[in-house]
Enzyme design. Structure first.
Site, PDB file in Angstrom:
ATOM      1  N   GLY A 112      -1.269  -2.244  17.078  1.00 46.31           N
ATOM      2  CA  GLY A 112      -2.584  -1.605  17.109  1.00 46.31           C
ATOM      3  C   GLY A 112      -3.626  -2.453  16.395  1.00 46.31           C
ATOM      4  O   GLY A 112      -3.298  -3.419  15.702  1.00 46.31           O
ATOM      5  N   CYS A 123      -0.413  13.002 -16.117  1.00 41.92           N
ATOM      6  CA  CYS A 123      -1.334  14.054 -16.528  1.00 41.92           C
ATOM      7  C   CYS A 123      -2.770  13.541 -16.405  1.00 41.92           C
ATOM      8  O   CYS A 123      -3.102  12.473 -16.918  1.00 41.92           O
ATOM      9  CB  CYS A 123      -1.045  14.465 -17.972  1.00 41.92           C
ATOM     10  SG  CYS A 123      -2.266  15.619 -18.630  1.00 41.92           S
ATOM     11  N   SER A 176      -0.056  -2.957   8.562  1.00 39.43           N
ATOM     12  CA  SER A 176      -1.222  -2.247   8.021  1.00 39.43           C
ATOM     13  C   SER A 176      -2.408  -2.433   8.953  1.00 39.43           C
ATOM     14  O   SER A 176      -2.625  -3.525   9.477  1.00 39.43           O
ATOM     15  CB  SER A 176      -1.581  -2.777   6.633  1.00 39.43           C
ATOM     16  OG  SER A 176      -2.807  -2.207   6.198  1.00 39.43           O
ATOM     17  N   VAL A 219       3.735   4.038  -1.107  1.00 41.46           N
ATOM     18  CA  VAL A 219       4.034   4.719  -2.371  1.00 41.46           C
ATOM     19  C   VAL A 219       5.502   5.152  -2.422  1.00 41.46           C
ATOM     20  O   VAL A 219       5.902   5.936  -3.272  1.00 41.46           O
ATOM     21  CB  VAL A 219       3.118   5.959  -2.545  1.00 41.46           C
ATOM     22  CG1 VAL A 219       1.662   5.536  -2.621  1.00 41.46           C
ATOM     23  CG2 VAL A 219       3.309   6.972  -1.416  1.00 41.46           C
ATOM     24  N   ASP A 220       6.315   4.613  -1.470  1.00 39.65           N
ATOM     25  CA  ASP A 220       7.660   5.154  -1.254  1.00 39.65           C
ATOM     26  C   ASP A 220       8.793   4.417  -1.960  1.00 39.65           C
ATOM     27  O   ASP A 220       9.951   4.813  -1.853  1.00 39.65           O
ATOM     28  CB  ASP A 220       7.950   5.206   0.251  1.00 39.65           C
ATOM     29  CG  ASP A 220       7.725   3.850   0.939  1.00 39.65           C
ATOM     30  OD1 ASP A 220       8.006   2.799   0.314  1.00 39.65           O
ATOM     31  OD2 ASP A 220       7.279   3.840   2.103  1.00 39.65           O
ATOM     32  N   HIS A 260      -1.490   1.317  -4.349  1.00 35.65           N
ATOM     33  CA  HIS A 260      -1.892   2.730  -4.362  1.00 35.65           C
ATOM     34  C   HIS A 260      -0.988   3.600  -5.230  1.00 35.65           C
ATOM     35  O   HIS A 260      -0.970   4.815  -5.080  1.00 35.65           O
ATOM     36  CB  HIS A 260      -1.931   3.272  -2.925  1.00 35.65           C
ATOM     37  CG  HIS A 260      -2.959   2.597  -2.075  1.00 35.65           C
ATOM     38  ND1 HIS A 260      -2.901   2.558  -0.704  1.00 35.65           N
ATOM     39  CD2 HIS A 260      -4.080   1.899  -2.418  1.00 35.65           C
ATOM     40  CE1 HIS A 260      -3.940   1.888  -0.233  1.00 35.65           C
ATOM     41  NE2 HIS A 260      -4.666   1.469  -1.251  1.00 35.65           N
ATOM     42  N   GLN A 271       0.844  -1.200   0.000  1.00 40.79           N
ATOM     43  CA  GLN A 271       0.000   0.000   0.000  1.00 40.79           C
ATOM     44  C   GLN A 271       0.880   1.251   0.000  1.00 40.79           C
ATOM     45  O   GLN A 271       0.374   2.360  -0.087  1.00 40.79           O
ATOM     46  CB  GLN A 271      -0.877   0.028   1.254  1.00 40.79           C
ATOM     47  CG  GLN A 271      -1.879  -1.099   1.347  1.00 40.79           C
ATOM     48  CD  GLN A 271      -2.585  -1.068   2.694  1.00 40.79           C
ATOM     49  OE1 GLN A 271      -2.195  -1.717   3.648  1.00 40.79           O
ATOM     50  NE2 GLN A 271      -3.634  -0.291   2.774  1.00 40.79           N
TER      51      GLN A 271
HETATM   52 ZN   LIG Z   1      -1.360  15.894 -20.774  1.00 37.25          ZN
END
Ligand SMILES: [Zn+2]
EC number: 2.3.1.-
Length: 357
Positions: free
Chosen positions: A323, A188, A296, A165-166, A180, A163
């Site tokens: 947790g 774009c 997660s 994005v790093d 993700h 999950q």
């Molecule tokens: Zn474009």
């Protein structure tokens, strides 16, 4: 009188704004030095300077849990791993939902709708992301990423879904399915053209020379140090920054092909994962004989759905997370431990085909 005063006032404002910026940078830089004090100019630390630990507290992993996890790796022939922010907090990238996570200080991440509808929101997002990028990109994979890459090479893992994005899994040598997306690609919204984030950073730098100069002139601190810039970093590369600095004079590049709106290639809250990617993750979950969640809370439906599908298909399921998680009721093995502590210990238990370092 009016025509004479007007330009003077504008000029003064500009100078003051820039001076204010410099002063702001110096102030925050000072407190980034260990043992430094806030000085007299601030009555109380602003919210972004509150000292909070990035990684939540956890006891050392229990022997029993280490063995159970070892057995899962040993017995599985088709193991799917799902990783979340908890695996990256240990590398200095904060998460959202843990006790010390970003939500605990009232932070709300940008939604897809805000980003697409409001140029103000985009400016805010990109200004903060631009400021935090160098530190975000400097984070290195931790022991958990390394252990997973070793297990993958040894044939113990069939599929890693993340999950995050790093790109820290990539740096450790894995090639996970990025559920993700990633902040390392910019796309774009209008024509779909995509290109590397580094190139986009160069464009931002060229369009915002004063920002670039200010950022270059300060010490960026150590990756993992929460006080870098005196600002607070978020899991998506975003960073808290004083409103007055991004609201005025921060310019965002447009798509070089169609002049369209550019967005990081990540799924913001409120957006959907592309169908093909979601299907690929679901297939991996359903076909696995074991499904292990690492770091997660499974609060996003797209992640929870995968564990549930694996469980319903008869796979062994387990979670290592500090947790509560959304799947605590359906998963038989729940371990509360730091992923970066327990995984290396699992490798020490016995031969999983991982060569000793
Ligand atoms: Zn474009």
């Amino acid at each position: 009188m009016f025509t004479m005063c007007q330009p003077l006032r504008s000029k003064a404002n500009l100078v003051m704004l820039f001076k204010g910026y410099r002063r702001f940078v110096r102030t925050t830089c000072r407190v980034s030095i260990p043992g430094g004090s806030l000085g007299n100019e601030l009555k109380a630390p602003p919210r972004f300077l509150r000292d909070k630990k990035i990684v939540p507290d956890a006891d050392p992993p229990h022997k029993e849990d280490i063995h159970k996890l070892y057995q899962l790796f040993e017995q599985s022939k088709r193991l799917t791993i799902l990783t979340g922010a908890g695996i990256s907090t240990e590398c200095g990238i904060p998460d959202y939902r843990s006790p010390n996570g970003a939500y605990s200080s009232g932070f709300k991440p940008i939604t897809h709708q805000e980003f697409t509808r409001s140029s103000r929101s985009r400016r805010r997002y990109w200004a903060r992301s631009y400021a935090g990028w160098r530190r975000f990109a400097a984070a290195q994979p931790g022991p958990a990423h390394t252990a997973l890459a070793s297990l993958e090479r040894a044939g113990r893992i069939d599929c890693i879904i993340t999950q995050n994005v790093d790109r820290l899994h990539h740096r450790a040598g894995s090639d996970p399915l990025e559920l993700h997306g990633t902040v390392y690609t910019v796309m774009c919204l209008d024509c779909g053209f995509s290109f590397p984030r580094d190139l986009f950073q160069d464009q931002l730098k060229a369009l915002n020379p004063k920002w670039a100069e200010a950022l270059e002139s300060i010490d960026h601190g150590e990756p993992g140090s929460e006080k870098t810039f005196g600002m607070k970093q978020r899991p998506d590369g975003d960073i808290e920054i004083d409103e007055k600095f991004w609201e005025e004079g921060f310019n965002i590049p447009v798509c070089e092909k169609c002049q369209g709106v550019l967005k990081p290639d990540v799924i913001f809250f409120g957006d959907n994962i592309p169908k093909e990617r979601a299907t690929q993750a679901m297939e991996a979950a359903k076909q696995s004989d074991a499904f292990l969640v690492l770091g997660s809370s499974l609060m996003t439906m797209s992640a929870f759905r995968l564990v549930r599908a694996a469980h319903e298909a008869g796979a062994m399921t387990a979670i290592v997370n500090i947790g509560v998680t959304r799947a605590d009721d359906i998963v038989p093995l729940k371990i509360s431990a730091r992923v970066g502590e327990i995984l290396p210990r699992v490798l020490d238990v016995g031969p999983l085909g991982v060569p000793a370092v």
